[in-house]
Design a protein around this motif. Sequence first.
Motif, mmCIF file in Angstrom:
data_model
loop_
_atom_site.group_PDB
_atom_site.id
_atom_site.type_symbol
_atom_site.label_atom_id
_atom_site.label_comp_id
_atom_site.label_asym_id
_atom_site.label_seq_id
_atom_site.Cartn_x
_atom_site.Cartn_y
_atom_site.Cartn_z
ATOM 1 N N UNK A 181 -50.564 17.254 20.186
ATOM 2 C CA UNK A 181 -50.825 17.675 21.560
ATOM 3 C C UNK A 181 -49.671 17.282 22.479
ATOM 4 N N UNK A 182 -49.185 16.051 22.322
ATOM 5 C CA UNK A 182 -48.054 15.593 23.139
ATOM 6 C C UNK A 182 -46.804 16.424 22.866
ATOM 7 N N UNK A 183 -46.589 16.784 21.594
ATOM 8 C CA UNK A 183 -45.423 17.611 21.251
ATOM 9 C C UNK A 183 -45.520 18.973 21.920
ATOM 10 N N UNK A 184 -46.692 19.585 21.867
ATOM 11 C CA UNK A 184 -46.850 20.914 22.465
ATOM 12 C C UNK A 184 -46.668 20.863 23.978
ATOM 13 N N UNK A 185 -47.209 19.840 24.632
ATOM 14 C CA UNK A 185 -47.055 19.717 26.083
ATOM 15 C C UNK A 185 -45.597 19.444 26.448
ATOM 16 N N UNK A 186 -44.931 18.591 25.665
ATOM 17 C CA UNK A 186 -43.522 18.283 25.934
ATOM 18 C C UNK A 186 -42.655 19.535 25.854
ATOM 19 N N UNK A 199 -57.962 22.470 23.527
ATOM 20 C CA UNK A 199 -57.610 23.304 24.688
ATOM 21 C C UNK A 199 -56.174 23.094 25.150
ATOM 22 N N UNK A 200 -55.711 21.840 25.171
ATOM 23 C CA UNK A 200 -54.334 21.577 25.600
ATOM 24 C C UNK A 200 -53.330 22.215 24.645
ATOM 25 N N UNK A 220 -53.458 26.159 25.187
ATOM 26 C CA UNK A 220 -52.784 26.582 26.422
ATOM 27 C C UNK A 220 -51.270 26.440 26.285
ATOM 28 N N UNK A 221 -50.828 25.312 25.738
ATOM 29 C CA UNK A 221 -49.386 25.098 25.563
ATOM 30 C C UNK A 221 -48.792 26.119 24.597
ATOM 31 N N UNK A 222 -49.513 26.413 23.510
ATOM 32 C CA UNK A 222 -49.015 27.385 22.536
ATOM 33 C C UNK A 222 -48.890 28.773 23.153
ATOM 34 N N UNK A 223 -49.870 29.173 23.969
ATOM 35 C CA UNK A 223 -49.799 30.478 24.622
ATOM 36 C C UNK A 223 -48.618 30.546 25.584
ATOM 37 N N UNK A 224 -48.404 29.484 26.334
ATOM 38 C CA UNK A 224 -47.268 29.465 27.269
ATOM 39 C C UNK A 224 -45.951 29.550 26.517
ATOM 40 N N UNK A 244 -45.885 27.250 14.702
ATOM 41 C CA UNK A 244 -46.478 27.290 13.360
ATOM 42 C C UNK A 244 -47.305 26.039 13.083
ATOM 43 N N UNK A 245 -46.806 24.877 13.520
ATOM 44 C CA UNK A 245 -47.566 23.642 13.339
ATOM 45 C C UNK A 245 -48.896 23.701 14.092
ATOM 46 N N UNK A 246 -48.870 24.240 15.311
ATOM 47 C CA UNK A 246 -50.110 24.386 16.082
ATOM 48 C C UNK A 246 -51.065 25.373 15.418
#
Length: 323
Positions: free
Chosen positions: A133-138, A203-204, A207-211, A234-236
């Motif tokens: 989650x932190x990786x996707x948000x970063x 959810x986080x 949302x990050x993956x879509x963005x 791919x990881x997500x």
Amino acid sequence: MINYTIASLPPWNAGEEYYGTYNGTVLSNNSYTDNNSGLALGQYIYLYISLLINILGLWWNGTVIWLLAFCIKRTPFTTYILNLSIADFGLIIVNHIWNILSLLGIPVPNPLLFSILFLIFLFLHSTGQFLLTAISIDRCVAVLFPLWHRCHRPPNTSTTVCASAWVFCFLSPAIHLTLDLANLKDGDILNIQFVLNGFLCLPLMTISALILFIKVCFKSQQRRQGKLIAAILLALLFFIICSFPLNALFITVFVLHSEPPSFLHYAFILACLNSSVNPLIYFLVGRQKRGRCMQNMKAILQNVFKEDENPSEAVEISLETQL
């Protein structure tokens, strides 16, 4: 010392039946054993497939840990990847212990050890989710606000976030075990962890993956960062497919006090597959499509993560986007 077992959560335990309760829910793993003489054919197939996934996952994650820790220049982003690989490596080890004990027909000596193994599994499973989650948000912040991400983000953010994820995910199993050893009611402390894993991380990540997908795929200036973003997406995707079903089953069993479904062991093997597949993603995304046919893993990882080491390119992309 402990008034229940969580024996139904690992796949099975070498033909031995375990019974226990958790918050009033009766748990049993006798669904997978026909008798006390041994394992059925389907169980052997499951165990051998799981062992193969474990061995490959240990090898791949161990290679990534070694290279990122000792052979490749550390960056804020590789700090995340290193911690994620450590969490995946530990989770696979716990599952490997379960599988070896089952394959050799050695029952877990007592319910306490069984519960400790499960709590370690939960701890590492949750830590991996929070790190992802932190990786996707970063990466989402890096794409949306590249100038701030490069120039104004605190230098120790990655280390702080990783340490916080480890500590936070450790608290719930540790408190649960401590209260259990003291024969005290835990107040559904594990339920909080299950709910956070299912209703905060997913959810986080989504949302990050879509963005990331929208910004990278529909903005030509952002496609230069394609390898790194592709690896994250791919990881997500593999997390949602392979790992989230276990979260849903955890919530169903513990929070809603339901009977464990018969296919619960498949959720465990999918979770281990998710922990094993990330290094393969780095390899497939980072390898050169042309040129040398063979590359060592160090060069491949550098090819994936080099985009995080070039601040001038990020600034250039941001200026082009603004213009």
